[in-house]
Write an enzyme that holds these catalytic residues in place. Structure first.
Site, short mmCIF file in Angstrom:
data_model
loop_
_atom_site.label_atom_id
_atom_site.label_comp_id
_atom_site.label_asym_id
_atom_site.label_seq_id
_atom_site.Cartn_x
_atom_site.Cartn_y
_atom_site.Cartn_z
N GLU A 1 22.33 17.67 94.44
CA GLU A 1 20.88 17.75 94.19
C GLU A 1 20.47 18.70 93.07
O GLU A 1 19.84 19.73 93.32
CB GLU A 1 20.16 18.15 95.48
N GLU B 1 23.79 12.38 102.16
CA GLU B 1 23.04 13.12 103.20
C GLU B 1 21.89 12.27 103.72
O GLU B 1 21.23 11.58 102.94
CB GLU B 1 22.43 14.42 102.64
#
Ligand code: FCB
Length: 458
Positions: free
Chosen positions: A165, A356
């Site tokens: 991320e 995720e």
């Protein structure tokens, strides 16, 4: 009968080093920007820190036994850069190398396949002092770290994700200031950092290929995700358009800004239009370096917003009043796992892994000693059914990692948000698998074939 999920689908659970390891001052580890951030009053909920976290540093054997007993055979974890290289570059810390040797060997002994993330936000403080991602040497620092990992652990770790991320570790850390280092930089500097981050990704791919040629390499960004408000093709097109939009105010969380260069070798056209005066300096050869071929495309996906066509553009809708939400107040939108992978697969044409997905809830241990987290079970069932729909619609989906294996340190929210399949009592560090862990175990062990029907019947 054809199953909902392909044979060999990778079912796993995910964590990251700073969120679970603890041992912040042990074994010669250097400070990360998160260690320093947590010591600053007012930065993290109630002054919590990752000093002890889940004490996975000492208890990983117990954690892997739990995974083994649940039949979860894939584990996405991250290396701590300052544990391996306390100064960020230079001499490796032997005790850090030994720790990860023991960790990986223990995983393998429990029948668990390691999937390593090279960088999940715990940037070495010493490198931050040298300018961090703004320093044009930062891609080479990262490549050196990647090479160390590939050389030392590549014999056992065959699946590697480079960055987790970048949207967050630049966007909400340097443009907004909720996360470490929590310093506001001008947009132009953030875009320059972003360029270095993507160069670092490309250089690390080269480093891993050179030293661990058998490893599969992926990227694990996130972004704003959208789903169509209806099946009307115009709404579908509007959601696709929203997914890849880039504009001046929200480029930090844009999917296209962070993934077009990495996969397609160019900045999105829209970015060039909207951000022209701020665009980073692109040197000859940069885009080739950034877009080194990778094997899988990982994406962290938690929720999405409904979108409908609006004239020739799109309109992002709000969820209706009373819509289901998680502990974090994130909307529960199972559609995200059907549409986001579909749009990503169409554009990037790489196999997709959900690196995720999960939710936080106000879980507690009941009088019977168990944790009855029915909302997480419901979330899992709905999201995985939605994911199976993407598969049936032709998306090449290879895996799903639930966030998270354990309740852990949720960044600036400290221990206030519980995302785990396994409950952790942060006073005693006792682990208790939640009902959702047993439910997920059923899914994993049946390759998702028992997802249909009501979960109460499982
Ligand atoms: C993601 C992060 C992960 C965790 C989850 C809830 O953005 O990658 O570390 O905090 O959110």
């Amino acid at each position: 009968m054809k199953g909902l999920f392909p044979k060999n689908f990778t079912w796993g659970a995910a964590t990251s080093a700073y969120q679970i390891e603890g041992g912040a001052y042990e074994g010669g580890k250097g400070d990360s920007i998160w260690d320093v951030f947590c010591r600053q009053p007012g930065r993290v909920f109630d002054g919590h820190t990752g000093d002890v976290a889940c004490d996975h540093y000492h208890r990983f054997g117990e954690d892997f036994s739990i995974m083994e007993s649940l039949g979860i055979q894939n584990y996405r974890f991250s290396f701590s850069w300052p544990r391996l290289l306390p100064e960020g570059t230079g001499a490796a810390n032997q005790k850090g190398v030994d720790f990860y040797d023991r960790l990986i060997d223990s995983m393998l002994a429990h029948g668990i396949t390691p999937h390593a993330t090279l960088f999940h936000w715990d940037y070495p403080y010493e490198l931050f002092r040298r300018g961090g991602w703004l320093n044009d040497d930062s891609p080479s620092w990262f490549a050196e770290y990647a090479e160390l990992i590939a050389k030392r652990f590549g014999d056992r770790v065959k699946s590697i994700f480079t960055l987790n991320e970048p949207q967050c570790f630049i966007g909400i850390s340097c443009y907004d200031t909720f996360h470490a280092p929590g310093i506001k930089f001008p947009a132009k500097d953030c875009l320059a950092m972003a360029h270095n981050v993507m160069l670092a990704h490309g250089k690390s791919v080269q480093a891993v290929r050179a030293s661990a040629p058998m490893a599969s390499i992926g990227y694990a960004p996130t972004g704003r995700h959208y789903h169509p408000a209806s099946e009307d093709p115009r709404d579908v097109e509007a959601a696709r358009e929203a997914t890849f939009a880039v504009n001046e105010s929200d480029w930090t969380f844009s999917v296209a800004w962070w993934s077009d260069p990495v996969i397609l070798g160019k900045y999105p056209k829209e970015a060039q239009e909207h951000l022209e005066p701020l665009m980073p300096r692109v040197k000859p050869g940069d885009m080739e370096l950034i877009s080194q071929p990778i094997d899988v495309y990982g994406q962290n996906i938690y929720h999405s917003a409904p979108v409908k066509a609006d004239g020739s553009g799109h309109k992002v809708l709000r969820c209706e009043p009373g819509h289901a939400k998680t502990g974090f107040s994130w909307p529960v939108t199972p559609e995200c796992l059907r549409w986001a992978p579909k749009f990503l697969f169409e554009r990037y044409k790489l196999p997709i892994v959900i690196t995720e997905n999960g939710m936080s809830a106000t879980d507690t241990v009941s009088l019977d000693g168990k944790v009855h987290d029915s909302s997480r079970i419901d979330y899992l069932q709905k999201h995985l059914l939605s994911l199976s729909q993407a598969i049936s619609e032709g998306v090449d989906l290879r895996g799903y990692f639930h966030w998270s294996l354990l309740d852990n340190f949720e960044w600036n929210s400290g221990y206030n948000e519980r995302f785990g399949l396994v409950f952790v009592d942060f006073q005693t560090l006792k682990r208790t698998p939640k009902d959702s862990a047993l439910y997920y175990s059923n899914i994993v062990n049946s390759n998702g074939s028992n997802l249909k029907g009501t979960w109460g019947a499982l």
